[in-house]
Write an enzyme that holds these catalytic residues in place. Sequence first.
Site, PDB file in Angstrom:
ATOM      1  CE  LYS A   1      -3.876  -2.298   2.407  1.00  0.00           C
ATOM      2  NZ  LYS A   1      -4.787  -2.230   3.592  1.00  0.00           N
TER       3      LYS A   1
ATOM      4  CG  PHE B   1     -13.271   1.989   7.865  1.00  0.00           C
ATOM      5  CD1 PHE B   1     -12.781   1.303   6.759  1.00  0.00           C
ATOM      6  CD2 PHE B   1     -13.913   1.275   8.861  1.00  0.00           C
ATOM      7  CE1 PHE B   1     -12.951  -0.068   6.642  1.00  0.00           C
ATOM      8  CE2 PHE B   1     -14.084  -0.112   8.764  1.00  0.00           C
ATOM      9  CZ  PHE B   1     -13.594  -0.782   7.640  1.00  0.00           C
TER      10      PHE B   1
ATOM     11  NE  ARG C   1      -6.086 -12.407   5.596  1.00  0.00           N
ATOM     12  CZ  ARG C   1      -6.901 -11.352   5.606  1.00  0.00           C
ATOM     13  NH1 ARG C   1      -6.829 -10.431   4.649  1.00  0.00           N
ATOM     14  NH2 ARG C   1      -7.760 -11.176   6.568  1.00  0.00           N
TER      15      ARG C   1
ATOM     16  CB  THR D   1      -7.531  -6.071   9.838  1.00  0.00           C
ATOM     17  OG1 THR D   1      -7.901  -7.275   9.159  1.00  0.00           O
ATOM     18  CG2 THR D   1      -7.962  -4.865   9.049  1.00  0.00           C
TER      19      THR D   1
ATOM     20  NE  ARG E   1      -2.441  -6.021   6.953  1.00  0.00           N
ATOM     21  CZ  ARG E   1      -3.634  -6.509   6.635  1.00  0.00           C
ATOM     22  NH1 ARG E   1      -4.291  -7.285   7.476  1.00  0.00           N
ATOM     23  NH2 ARG E   1      -4.189  -6.233   5.465  1.00  0.00           N
TER      24      ARG E   1
ATOM     25  CG  ASN F   1      -3.555  -2.584   7.028  1.00  0.00           C
ATOM     26  OD1 ASN F   1      -3.421  -2.072   5.925  1.00  0.00           O
ATOM     27  ND2 ASN F   1      -4.639  -3.249   7.388  1.00  0.00           N
TER      28      ASN F   1
ATOM     29  CG  HIS G   1      -5.106  -6.398  -0.121  1.00  0.00           C
ATOM     30  ND1 HIS G   1      -6.304  -6.420   0.549  1.00  0.00           N
ATOM     31  CD2 HIS G   1      -5.205  -7.337  -1.104  1.00  0.00           C
ATOM     32  CE1 HIS G   1      -7.097  -7.318  -0.001  1.00  0.00           C
ATOM     33  NE2 HIS G   1      -6.454  -7.889  -1.016  1.00  0.00           N
TER      34      HIS G   1
HETATM   35  P1  IDP Z   1      -7.908  -7.090   5.623  1.00  0.00           P
HETATM   36  O1  IDP Z   1      -7.136  -6.050   4.839  1.00  0.00           O
HETATM   37  O2  IDP Z   1      -7.114  -7.609   6.788  1.00  0.00           O
HETATM   38  O3  IDP Z   1      -8.491  -8.181   4.757  1.00  0.00           O
HETATM   39  P2  IDP Z   1     -10.586  -5.902   5.725  1.00  0.00           P
HETATM   40  O4  IDP Z   1     -11.566  -6.095   6.825  1.00  0.00           O
HETATM   41  O5  IDP Z   1     -10.840  -6.577   4.415  1.00  0.00           O
HETATM   42  O6  IDP Z   1      -9.146  -6.333   6.316  1.00  0.00           O
HETATM   43  O7  IDP Z   1     -10.430  -4.337   5.521  1.00  0.00           O
HETATM   44  C1  IDP Z   1      -9.740  -3.809   4.407  1.00  0.00           C
HETATM   45  C2  IDP Z   1      -8.888  -2.645   4.865  1.00  0.00           C
HETATM   46  O8  IDP Z   1      -9.745  -1.625   5.426  1.00  0.00           O
HETATM   47  C3  IDP Z   1      -7.906  -2.957   5.985  1.00  0.00           C
HETATM   48  O9  IDP Z   1      -6.711  -3.551   5.535  1.00  0.00           O
HETATM   49  C4  IDP Z   1      -7.688  -1.586   6.596  1.00  0.00           C
HETATM   50  O10 IDP Z   1      -6.774  -0.811   5.791  1.00  0.00           O
HETATM   51  C5  IDP Z   1      -9.075  -0.974   6.510  1.00  0.00           C
HETATM   52  N1  IDP Z   1      -9.860  -1.199   7.729  1.00  0.00           N
HETATM   53  C6  IDP Z   1     -10.484  -2.339   8.115  1.00  0.00           C
HETATM   54  N2  IDP Z   1     -11.117  -2.190   9.291  1.00  0.00           N
HETATM   55  C7  IDP Z   1     -10.906  -0.904   9.657  1.00  0.00           C
HETATM   56  C8  IDP Z   1     -11.322  -0.130  10.802  1.00  0.00           C
HETATM   57  O11 IDP Z   1     -12.031  -0.601  11.712  1.00  0.00           O
HETATM   58  N3  IDP Z   1     -10.902   1.157  10.841  1.00  0.00           N
HETATM   59  C9  IDP Z   1     -10.133   1.709   9.860  1.00  0.00           C
HETATM   60  N4  IDP Z   1      -9.729   1.031   8.781  1.00  0.00           N
HETATM   61  C10 IDP Z   1     -10.102  -0.270   8.663  1.00  0.00           C
HETATM   62 MG    MG Z   2      -9.989  -8.140   3.274  1.00  0.00          MG
END
Ligand code: IDP
Ligand code: MG
Length: 167
Positions: A10, A58, A91, A97, A108, A122, A125
């Site tokens: 990212k 968000f 993962r 996350t 992360r 983070n 992806h």
């Molecule tokens: P992942 O990237 O671990 O699969 P997802 O739930 O798919 O997690 O969320 C995608 C992205 O959205 C995350 O990597 C993060 O950048 C952002 N994100 C997820 N949950 C939150 C939150 O509660 N607050 C702020 N950003 C979030």
């Molecule tokens: Mg995801």
Amino acid sequence: MKEATLVLIKPDGLKKSLTGNILTRLSETKLDIIAARIVHVSAELAKKHYEALTDKPFFEDLIQYIRGEFHEKRKVMAMVYYGEGAINKVRALAGSTNPEEADAVSIRGQYGRITTKGVYENVIHASAHKKDAEREIKLWFQPEEIIVDLYSTKAGEKRTCNEVWAL
Ligand code: IDP
Ligand code: MG
């Protein structure tokens, strides 16, 4: 069975010069990189990539984040990793996350942060499961950019490399 997963470094990862560190960590998985490109992320691509999160509070910040609007580097490095258990291997190495909850030695956990605005920066992806991986890889890559034939294509749709360049 071999499978493919989408990995994105990212904009925060690129701005912090973490490309080398992240690739080194990912090489622990012994997976193969079968596609890679640097992408200027359009609003359309960003929204499609995160379409499952459209209703989250968000979401708008997330779109700005993945498009590099919070960093000088308005780009993302997209890759496809391939091999046995690729999705779970990447993962696990990526970590949770929420970077503050992520294992301290995960990617992360090591490099992520939550901004004062509440954005989870983070760093990478990684596709969550097989269906997501296929959907995401097809969003970010054309068939001819991937050196393994992962998914079937429409007959006659493969393009040769020089077609679009002016002579
Ligand atoms: P992942 O990237 O671990 O699969 P997802 O739930 O798919 O997690 O969320 C995608 C992205 O959205 C995350 O990597 C993060 O950048 C952002 N994100 C997820 N949950 C939150 C939150 O509660 N607050 C702020 N950003 C979030
Ligand atoms: Mg995801």
